[in-house]
Design an enzyme around this catalytic site. Sequence first.
Site, PDB file in Angstrom:
ATOM      1  N   ASN A 102      87.297  44.335  34.219  1.00 40.63           N
ATOM      2  CA  ASN A 102      88.403  43.776  33.444  1.00 40.63           C
ATOM      3  C   ASN A 102      89.200  42.814  34.313  1.00 40.63           C
ATOM      4  O   ASN A 102      88.666  41.838  34.803  1.00 40.63           O
ATOM      5  CB  ASN A 102      89.280  44.889  32.855  1.00 40.63           C
ATOM      6  N   ASN A 148      95.474  45.909  34.274  1.00 44.50           N
ATOM      7  CA  ASN A 148      95.847  44.523  34.019  1.00 44.50           C
ATOM      8  C   ASN A 148      96.955  44.073  34.969  1.00 44.50           C
ATOM      9  O   ASN A 148      97.440  44.855  35.790  1.00 44.50           O
ATOM     10  CB  ASN A 148      96.322  44.355  32.569  1.00 44.50           C
ATOM     11  N   ASP A 199      99.625  42.433  29.606  1.00 46.10           N
ATOM     12  CA  ASP A 199      98.218  42.102  29.871  1.00 46.10           C
ATOM     13  C   ASP A 199      98.145  41.349  31.198  1.00 46.10           C
ATOM     14  O   ASP A 199      98.832  41.704  32.145  1.00 46.10           O
ATOM     15  CB  ASP A 199      97.644  41.309  28.696  1.00 46.10           C
TER      16      ASP A 199
END
Length: 292
Positions: A102, A148, A199
Amino acid sequence: MTQTARLLLDCQCQLGEGPIWHPGRQQLFFLDINEQTLFAVTAAGEIVDSWLFNEYVAATAIVDDHQLVLATESGLKEFDLATGGMNRINEVEADKPETRTNDSRVHPSGAFWFSYMTKSEQEAPIGSLYHYRAGELSVLKSGIKISNATCFSPDGRTAYWTDTPTKQIMKVETDPEAGLPIGEWTLFADVSEGRGYPDGAVVDSEGYLWNARWGGSCVVRHAPDGSIDRVVEVPVSQVTCPAFGGPDLKTLFITTAAKNLSAEQLAAEKHAGSLFAIDLDIAGQPEARIKI
C-alpha cells in the site's frame, strides 16, 4: 484558506495511488493499484508511458533516471523503465496471498518505508510497516489495518504515519542517518471530527504535512503542531494521495479513486479516479532516492 484543485488527467482509475515526481525525467509516476498499472505523465497531464503488471503494485521509489523500485505484493523489485525488466531485491510477504502493498515514502536517508495490508480491507488487521535500506529489511509495525500517510520532515528527524481507520495521524522521532524510529509514536493530529479518513500524505519544504482525505473530497495542510492551515477541495470524494512536482515543485498533484462507488455516485462524480492538480505558492521537497 480554501482552494480547489483542477482536473489534470481524466484517467478514472479504480484506485489511483502512490504519486511521486521524478525530477530527472520531469514526470509524475502514479499507479492504479486495482488495475495493476503504472503511469508516467508530464506536468501538463499528458501520458508518456504506462506499464501493466501481473500482480498488485502499490508503491514506487526512485533509483536513478532509468530505474525505479516497485513495492509489489510479492516483494521489492528493481524495474527498468526502458525495457520493463525486473530484478528481485527482497521477497516480502510472498507467502501471504491475502496481502498487498500500500502506502510508502523514501526517507531523506534513502530508507524506504512501505506497507502491506489485507486485499479485502475487511479482514483482521494483518498489515505491517517495513523499513528497507541498503539491503537491510526490518518490520517497524504490525497488526495494522490500512497503513497510510507515510512521510518525513525535511531534516529527516520526524516521520508521520496513520492506520487509516483510527483517524489519527501519528509521528515519531527518527534517526536522520538511518531513517529508523528512535522514540515513541505520539499523536500528531486527530481527524475524527474532520472530513473523511486520513489517506496518503506528503511534507512540503516548510515542514507542513498535506494529507488526502478518503471520503472527504479534500487535501488538508497541517502545520507542524498538527493544526489545520488550509484546505484544498477536490471535486470527487475518494481522495488518495498528494505529491509535489513540476519544474519548481510548486504543483500539488492529487490521485483519487472510483472503487466501491455506486452508479449514482459515479454519475455525480464523473471524474472519480482521475488525476487532479493545483498550483501553489509553496514548494515541496524533492523525492529522496532509495538506497538499495
